[in-house]
Design an enzyme around this catalytic site. Structure first.
Site, PDB file in Angstrom:
ATOM      1  N   SER A   1     -41.401 108.193  37.465  1.00 26.74           N
ATOM      2  CA  SER A   1     -39.961 108.243  37.192  1.00 26.74           C
ATOM      3  C   SER A   1     -39.706 107.878  35.736  1.00 26.74           C
ATOM      4  O   SER A   1     -40.613 107.522  34.999  1.00 26.74           O
ATOM      5  CB  SER A   1     -39.217 107.281  38.116  1.00 26.74           C
ATOM      6  N   LYS A   2     -38.448 107.972  35.368  1.00 26.35           N
ATOM      7  CA  LYS A   2     -38.019 107.736  33.988  1.00 26.35           C
ATOM      8  C   LYS A   2     -38.528 106.413  33.425  1.00 26.35           C
ATOM      9  O   LYS A   2     -38.756 106.299  32.222  1.00 26.35           O
ATOM     10  CB  LYS A   2     -36.493 107.717  33.932  1.00 26.35           C
ATOM     11  N   ARG A   3     -38.662 105.425  34.303  1.00 27.05           N
ATOM     12  CA  ARG A   3     -39.062 104.146  33.736  1.00 27.05           C
ATOM     13  C   ARG A   3     -40.516 104.161  33.245  1.00 27.05           C
ATOM     14  O   ARG A   3     -40.944 103.266  32.531  1.00 27.05           O
ATOM     15  CB  ARG A   3     -38.784 103.007  34.724  1.00 27.05           C
ATOM     16  N   HIS A   4     -41.267 105.215  33.588  1.00 27.61           N
ATOM     17  CA  HIS A   4     -42.622 105.350  33.055  1.00 27.61           C
ATOM     18  C   HIS A   4     -42.647 106.111  31.730  1.00 27.61           C
ATOM     19  O   HIS A   4     -43.686 106.236  31.109  1.00 27.61           O
ATOM     20  CB  HIS A   4     -43.520 106.081  34.061  1.00 27.61           C
ATOM     21  N   GLY A   5     -41.503 106.643  31.324  1.00 24.95           N
ATOM     22  CA  GLY A   5     -41.456 107.446  30.092  1.00 24.95           C
ATOM     23  C   GLY A   5     -40.799 108.776  30.390  1.00 24.95           C
ATOM     24  O   GLY A   5     -40.174 108.949  31.435  1.00 24.95           O
TER      25      GLY A   5
END
Ligand code: GLU
Length: 493
Positions: free
Chosen positions: A259-263
């Site tokens: 998800s976005k929190r991984h990049g």
């Protein structure tokens, strides 16, 4: 042109409700590679029946991302409004008549029935079932013709539901997962057409895959649970089912859902961040597929030659930004300098650096070994474009030098460079090394001050090449400028 029955025809069927993410891009790529490998057709179909969430903007973005990756379709949309190919239209909202016709056929054959239950009634019954601890499935009450008659008399508009078999099981033969069995008791009489005439996902997909003569359905694992439902629809229609291959989900290196929190997750973000499309394609191909468990770098042609579903695995694939970035660096280093220059030009221009072709040609080889992303280029090369550099004078002391030592280094450096015969890398390097020796200085110290003077940075492309590219005049100018800056630090007595 009607193609022979058994030729390979695959499709990527995005819903235009957001951006194209790497997971979707991987599914698209597997389909594309499979089609190209088998000399088949790659079809793009737009599943836009969710009218609340589908937008033209999203579709435009998806088409752009696919184009950037080089996943050209043989049939499907050419832009947000028009399409090409013998089995169009390729936008589901333009195919409503087909779903209605098929729904009518199933009604006529008693394989489907009208359902008059209202959304409110369904909701109440679902809640009641949950409260009783039962699965919240449709209770099939509209299967009863008497009940239907009564409700129809109230003037309600019906949906169309399929009558699912009550016993037995549905077996999905999956090319990635082998045999997956689903008890039919888990299949509810699902809605095929809503009361407003819009088909549900499962119905539209089957009708379109049939009409578009899809031979292999290669899609994300999340649709595996839909497949028994779709198989039942094929069977109700008396049609042959295509081959299925469900590719695994993507996880982040911490094994949670990517998800976005991984990049970055959207393809256009990678394009903007300076990844090369060919590196992206190479990396995406390895998410769940491998050639020999060790080779990692493949040209597009090699991927087409080698790709097959037999080496696609069912276990989750790990998407690592770090690995992708490494691979991008490999691709950048493998480009011919003139190709890299071409890729760098728009990136530099975006950063308001506008190199003429000569400057571009000179700076490209200087950074080729250093960058993993095209987007790193502006910060490494901006000093080529600036008339005067803007940096903290203290940077000139970064190797632990005193102001006096730095001044000495700059003065001697200037003197030496002034008299250097040919101002190219091959002459600059030995001259400056000899100077360091003469001064009895560690070469790195001397080069460090000169680097800051010439580039305004402590980390920059290789010094001698940089000096040669800047040219003698600018190098001497910059050393002079550094001496002036230094004056603010040197004690005056
Ligand atoms: N529109 C579906 C999706 O975006 C496609 C599913 C399928 O390939 O059948 O997930």
């Amino acid at each position: 042109m009607i193609l022979p029955e058994r030729s390979v025809r695959v499709r990527f069927a995005p819903s235009p409700t957001g951006e194209l993410h790497v997971g979707g891009a991987r599914t698209a790529l597997f389909n594309w590679l499979f089609a190209r490998h088998h000399n088949g057709a790659f079809i793009l179909r737009i599943e836009d029946t969710d009218q609340m969430r589908s937008t033209e903007e999203s579709l435009g973005g998806i088409l752009k991302s696919l184009h950037w990756l080089g996943l050209d379709c043989d049939e499907g949309p050419v832009d947000e409004k028009s399409d090409k190919g013998p089995y169009g239209p390729y936008f589901q909202m333009k195919r409503l008549h087909l779903y209605r016709e098929a729904g009518q056929r199933l009604l006529d054959e008693n394989k489907a029935y009208h359902c008059y239950c209202t959304p409110q009634e369904l909701k109440e019954r679902r809640e009641a079932a949950l409260a009783r601890g039962e699965p919240p499935r449709y209770d099939r009450r509209c299967r009863d013709p008497e009940y239907r008659k009564a409700k129809a008399a109230e003037g309600r508009k019906p949906a169309v539901r399929i009558a699912m078999p009550l016993g037995g099981e549905t077996i999905v033969q999956d090319l990635v997962r082998d045999e997956v069995r689903f008890p039919n008791s888990e299949l509810e009489d699902l809605v095929l057409l809503r009361a407003n005439g819009i088909p549900t996902y499962n119905f539209a997909v089957v009708i379109d895959d049939l009409a578009m003569k899809i031979s292999h359905v290669i899609r994300a694992e999340e649709h595996l649970a839909n497949t028994p439902k779709q198989i039942q629809i094929y069977q109700a229609l008396g049609e042959e089912i295509p081959e299925f291959a469900h590719v695994s989900i993507l996880l982040a290196p911490d094994r949670t859902k990517l998800s976005k929190r991984h990049g970055a997750v959207a393809v256009h973000e990678f394009a903007r961040a300076g990844y090369l499309a060919e590196a992206m394609v190479n990396y995406l191909a390895l998410l769940g597929w491998s050639y020999d468990d060790k080779t990692e770098i493949f040209t597009r042609e090699e991927l087409i030659n080698y790709f097959g579903l037999a080496r696609v695995v069912a276990s989750p694939a790990i998407f690592s930004h770090e690995k992708l970035t490494w691979m991008n660096g490999v691709y950048i280093r493998n480009l011919k300098p003139e190709e890299l220059a071409e890729r760098l030009l728009p990136v530099l221009r975006d950063a308001k650096l506008d190199p003429d072709s000569d400057t571009l040609r000179r700076i490209t080889p200087l950074i080729q070994e250093r960058i993993k992303l095209l987007s790193e280029a502006p910060a490494l090369t901006d000093f080529f474009f600036q008339a005067s550099l803007d940096y903290e004078p203290r940077l000139l002391l970064s190797k632990g030098l005193t102001p006096t030592q730095a001044e000495q280094a700059l003065r001697q450096g200037r003197e030496t460079l002034e008299t250097t015969q040919s101002f190219d890398e091959a002459h600059i390097e030995p001259t400056l090394r000899a100077l360091a020796q003469k001064m009895d200085w560690e070469a790195g110290k001397l080069f460090g001050v000169l680097r800051v003077a010439v580039t305004g940075k402590t980390v920059a492309p290789p010094l001698f090449g940089t000096m040669a590219s800047l040219g003698k005049e600018r190098v001497l100018e910059r050393i002079e400028f550094a001496l002036q800056k230094l004056a603010s630090l040197v004690p005056t007595n």
